[in-house]
Design a protein around this motif. Structure first.
Motif, PDB file in Angstrom:
ATOM      1  N   LEU A 205      26.094   0.597  -4.120  1.00 11.55           N
ATOM      2  CA  LEU A 205      25.364   0.849  -5.363  1.00 11.55           C
ATOM      3  C   LEU A 205      24.794   2.262  -5.393  1.00 11.55           C
ATOM      4  O   LEU A 205      25.030   3.027  -6.336  1.00 11.55           O
ATOM      5  CB  LEU A 205      24.262  -0.190  -5.522  1.00 11.55           C
ATOM      6  N   SER A 206      24.040   2.620  -4.354  1.00 12.95           N
ATOM      7  CA  SER A 206      23.380   3.922  -4.353  1.00 12.95           C
ATOM      8  C   SER A 206      24.399   5.060  -4.266  1.00 12.95           C
ATOM      9  O   SER A 206      24.210   6.120  -4.882  1.00 12.95           O
ATOM     10  CB  SER A 206      22.372   4.013  -3.212  1.00 12.95           C
ATOM     11  N   GLY A 207      25.499   4.834  -3.547  1.00 13.13           N
ATOM     12  CA  GLY A 207      26.524   5.862  -3.465  1.00 13.13           C
ATOM     13  C   GLY A 207      27.199   6.105  -4.797  1.00 13.13           C
ATOM     14  O   GLY A 207      27.467   7.255  -5.178  1.00 13.13           O
ATOM     15  N   ALA A 208      27.482   5.033  -5.525  1.00 13.64           N
ATOM     16  CA  ALA A 208      28.115   5.162  -6.832  1.00 13.64           C
ATOM     17  C   ALA A 208      27.202   5.883  -7.825  1.00 13.64           C
ATOM     18  O   ALA A 208      27.648   6.731  -8.599  1.00 13.64           O
ATOM     19  CB  ALA A 208      28.502   3.788  -7.364  1.00 13.64           C
ATOM     20  N   VAL A 209      25.926   5.523  -7.795  1.00 11.32           N
ATOM     21  CA  VAL A 209      24.971   6.175  -8.697  1.00 11.32           C
ATOM     22  C   VAL A 209      24.822   7.655  -8.342  1.00 11.32           C
ATOM     23  O   VAL A 209      24.797   8.517  -9.223  1.00 11.32           O
ATOM     24  CB  VAL A 209      23.606   5.462  -8.650  1.00 11.32           C
ATOM     25  N   ALA A 210      24.746   7.969  -7.054  1.00  7.22           N
ATOM     26  CA  ALA A 210      24.615   9.355  -6.627  1.00  7.22           C
ATOM     27  C   ALA A 210      25.814  10.185  -7.075  1.00  7.22           C
ATOM     28  O   ALA A 210      25.659  11.316  -7.570  1.00  7.22           O
ATOM     29  CB  ALA A 210      24.451   9.422  -5.114  1.00  7.22           C
ATOM     30  N   GLU A 211      27.009   9.634  -6.929  1.00 11.36           N
ATOM     31  CA  GLU A 211      28.219  10.346  -7.339  1.00 11.36           C
ATOM     32  C   GLU A 211      28.224  10.582  -8.845  1.00 11.36           C
ATOM     33  O   GLU A 211      28.600  11.664  -9.320  1.00 11.36           O
ATOM     34  CB  GLU A 211      29.451   9.561  -6.921  1.00 11.36           C
TER      35      GLU A 211
END
Length: 217
Positions: A205-211
């Motif tokens: 989740l956090s990786g997708a949002v960061a990207e």
């Protein structure tokens, strides 16, 4: 406004026409964006997805503002009508833009709906919709897709694969991105026997949002 400063964050109380709201700031060094995210109708900023973003994004030069609506600050158990939620969010907006950075409006569940409904009028940079409640459980005919499709700004939906308020495959096409967190429910909890752990789900989740946020600036 009153502020309480801690080691890595500060809390700011903001008066709105819906009552006193609260912002918990997790600042980023050399910040390029502010991500303002609010809670849903049944919980607060301690939600696992909001906390995961607060832990990761400041390291990606994104200041995170965790927003508590007035009803939550007042200790009430039930959220008010959508119109009142929107009033509280509008009243908070000047404080969210005070750092002078573009602000991405976001939230989980009911908070995502608020962000979508007000994004264009508040000139939000984009919208992050976590666990967007596309419809009440078991009632797909009562769709709220118009709120998402009418946001008027770039949007990203992050949805659990088994969310009863709307599974990823139920979302209509539109100008928004969509990321699925497999096996996750409305609160992004995954079963113990799932092929991925709870920590892995939050990393996804956090990786997708960061990207996605990287692509906005």
């Amino acid at each position: 406004m009153s502020r309480t400063t801690g080691t890595a964050q500060k809390t700011e109380s903001v008066g709105t026409d819906a009552g006193e709201a609260r912002i918990t700031w997790i600042p980023a060094k050399g910040a390029r964006l502010v991500l303002a995210v609010s809670h849903g109708a049944g919980g607060g900023i301690e939600a696992r997805d909001l906390q995961a973003l607060a832990a990761v994004l400041p390291g990606r030069r994104v200041t995170v503002a965790l927003v508590e609506q007035p009803w939550r600050v007042a200790g009430k158990k039930l959220a008010p009508a959508p119109r009142t939620l929107d009033t509280g969010w509008r009243g908070l907006w000047p404080a969210l833009t005070a750092p002078g950075l573009p602000v991405v409006a976001g939230g989980r569940s009911a908070g995502a709906r608020v962000a979508c409904r007000t994004a264009a009028e508040l000139d939000a940079r984009a919208v992050l919709a976590l666990s967007f409640p596309l419809h009440p459980p078991g009632k797909p005919e009562k769709s709220r897709a118009d709120e998402l499709l009418g946001a008027g700004v770039p949007a990203l939906v992050v949805q659990g694969g088994r969310d009863p308020f709307g599974r990823p495959e139920e979302f209509p096409p539109g100008g928004h991105g969509l990321v699925e967190v497999p096996y996750a429910d409305h609160g992004f909890a995954v079963p113990r026997k799932a092929p991925l752990t709870q920590d892995q789900a939050m990393d996804l989740l956090s990786g997708a949002v960061a990207e996605w946020l990287d692509g906005l600036s």
